[in-house]
Design a protein around this motif. Structure first.
Motif, PDB file in Angstrom:
ATOM      1  N   THR A 111     -42.489 -37.301  -4.733  1.00  0.00           N
ATOM      2  CA  THR A 111     -42.817 -36.305  -3.707  1.00  0.00           C
ATOM      3  C   THR A 111     -43.889 -36.823  -2.750  1.00  0.00           C
ATOM      4  O   THR A 111     -43.967 -36.376  -1.608  1.00  0.00           O
ATOM      5  CB  THR A 111     -43.268 -34.969  -4.334  1.00  0.00           C
ATOM      6  OG1 THR A 111     -44.304 -35.229  -5.280  1.00  0.00           O
ATOM      7  CG2 THR A 111     -42.111 -34.290  -5.042  1.00  0.00           C
ATOM      8  N   GLU A 114     -35.964 -33.475   2.985  1.00  0.00           N
ATOM      9  CA  GLU A 114     -35.296 -32.959   1.802  1.00  0.00           C
ATOM     10  C   GLU A 114     -34.136 -33.878   1.419  1.00  0.00           C
ATOM     11  O   GLU A 114     -33.310 -34.227   2.265  1.00  0.00           O
ATOM     12  CB  GLU A 114     -34.823 -31.538   2.088  1.00  0.00           C
ATOM     13  CG  GLU A 114     -36.005 -30.636   2.447  1.00  0.00           C
ATOM     14  CD  GLU A 114     -35.624 -29.204   2.731  1.00  0.00           C
ATOM     15  OE1 GLU A 114     -34.425 -28.894   2.793  1.00  0.00           O
ATOM     16  OE2 GLU A 114     -36.545 -28.385   2.864  1.00  0.00           O
ATOM     17  N   TYR A 142     -34.094 -31.594  -3.369  1.00  0.00           N
ATOM     18  CA  TYR A 142     -35.487 -31.237  -3.060  1.00  0.00           C
ATOM     19  C   TYR A 142     -35.479 -30.261  -1.898  1.00  0.00           C
ATOM     20  O   TYR A 142     -34.677 -30.405  -0.964  1.00  0.00           O
ATOM     21  CB  TYR A 142     -36.279 -32.474  -2.646  1.00  0.00           C
ATOM     22  CG  TYR A 142     -36.859 -33.238  -3.807  1.00  0.00           C
ATOM     23  CD1 TYR A 142     -37.966 -32.742  -4.495  1.00  0.00           C
ATOM     24  CD2 TYR A 142     -36.307 -34.437  -4.206  1.00  0.00           C
ATOM     25  CE1 TYR A 142     -38.511 -33.439  -5.558  1.00  0.00           C
ATOM     26  CE2 TYR A 142     -36.835 -35.140  -5.280  1.00  0.00           C
ATOM     27  CZ  TYR A 142     -37.939 -34.631  -5.947  1.00  0.00           C
ATOM     28  OH  TYR A 142     -38.467 -35.318  -7.001  1.00  0.00           O
ATOM     29  N   PHE A 202     -42.740 -30.208  -1.960  1.00  0.00           N
ATOM     30  CA  PHE A 202     -41.362 -30.436  -2.402  1.00  0.00           C
ATOM     31  C   PHE A 202     -41.139 -29.913  -3.821  1.00  0.00           C
ATOM     32  O   PHE A 202     -41.890 -30.262  -4.734  1.00  0.00           O
ATOM     33  CB  PHE A 202     -41.025 -31.927  -2.359  1.00  0.00           C
ATOM     34  CG  PHE A 202     -40.819 -32.448  -0.968  1.00  0.00           C
ATOM     35  CD1 PHE A 202     -39.642 -32.196  -0.278  1.00  0.00           C
ATOM     36  CD2 PHE A 202     -41.808 -33.191  -0.332  1.00  0.00           C
ATOM     37  CE1 PHE A 202     -39.455 -32.664   1.009  1.00  0.00           C
ATOM     38  CE2 PHE A 202     -41.634 -33.678   0.957  1.00  0.00           C
ATOM     39  CZ  PHE A 202     -40.453 -33.411   1.626  1.00  0.00           C
ATOM     40  N   TRP A 218     -37.652 -28.300  -6.504  1.00  0.00           N
ATOM     41  CA  TRP A 218     -36.202 -28.416  -6.696  1.00  0.00           C
ATOM     42  C   TRP A 218     -35.487 -27.106  -6.365  1.00  0.00           C
ATOM     43  O   TRP A 218     -35.995 -26.020  -6.619  1.00  0.00           O
ATOM     44  CB  TRP A 218     -35.881 -28.796  -8.140  1.00  0.00           C
ATOM     45  CG  TRP A 218     -36.458 -30.103  -8.592  1.00  0.00           C
ATOM     46  CD1 TRP A 218     -37.309 -30.925  -7.891  1.00  0.00           C
ATOM     47  CD2 TRP A 218     -36.248 -30.730  -9.844  1.00  0.00           C
ATOM     48  NE1 TRP A 218     -37.627 -32.023  -8.641  1.00  0.00           N
ATOM     49  CE2 TRP A 218     -36.992 -31.933  -9.847  1.00  0.00           C
ATOM     50  CE3 TRP A 218     -35.504 -30.404 -10.970  1.00  0.00           C
ATOM     51  CZ2 TRP A 218     -37.007 -32.790 -10.934  1.00  0.00           C
ATOM     52  CZ3 TRP A 218     -35.514 -31.256 -12.061  1.00  0.00           C
ATOM     53  CH2 TRP A 218     -36.255 -32.444 -12.035  1.00  0.00           C
TER      54      TRP A 218
END
Ligand code: CA
Ligand code: CA
Length: 180
Positions: free
Chosen positions: A101, A107, A150, A160, A162
């Motif tokens: 991250t 993303e 992400y 970030f 999930w």
């Protein structure tokens, strides 16, 4: 007297000779390395295995990571990683998650899915997902969202985390991983 008889190269000429010798040596080594890299020879693969990662890949904890930013589906991202000798990124612990991250610019797809069995997330090698970093309220998509991704801006979040997405969603990139 003897030194004068047997010295056929003067000190300045010796230095020029040594300089030229090393220039030729370094140039040939450089060309040879470039050739090995281009051809992906076993010798070059051995070197990168122990000394680093291929060009463009980042090194972390014995693995290499390639960050690619483009609009792509989960399936195609996995195929592109496979073609590069790796797999979609597999996050095994918080240490790896923190590093990933810190590197992310947008993303990207994760290598996990629950396509076969809803709610039972597995990585590309079919191993169960043990460590997770789901955003609050995720995963929330049920049978309509089966691929891990992400999210940050699209989740209205400052970092970030999930999210489960439809596998056909065109997210903004992916990360490939492979062992050194
Ligand atoms: Ca699902
Ligand atoms: Ca979701």
């Amino acid at each position: 007297m003897f030194s004068k008889r047997y010295t056929f190269i003067q000190p300045n000429e010796k230095m020029v000779f040594i300089f030229v010798f090393f220039v030729v040596l370094l140039t040939s080594c450089n060309l040879s390395l470039a050739e090995q890299k281009r051809n992906g020879s076993s010798w070059w693969r051995t070197v990168t295995k122990y000394w680093g990662c291929p060009n463009g890949w980042k090194s972390f904890s014995g693995h290499c990571y390639l960050f690619v930013y483009k609009r792509i589906t989960w399936m195609n991202a996995g195929i592109e990683c496979h073609n590069r000798g790796g797999y979609l990124v597999q996050v095994d612990n918080s240490h790896e998650e923190r590093w990933l991250t810190s590197q992310l610019k947008d993303e990207v797809w994760l290598g996990m899915n629950d396509i076969q069995n809803e709610g039972h997330w597995r990585w590309s090698d079919n191993s169960f997902v043990s460590y997770t970093n789901w955003r609050y309220s995720e995963p929330n998509g049920g049978r309509s969202e089966n691929c891990g991704c992400y999210c940050k801006n699209t989740c209205y979040w400052s970092s970030f985390n999930w999210n489960d997405r439809p596998c056909s969603y065109l997210t903004t990139g992916y990360v490939c991983e492979k062992k050194k």
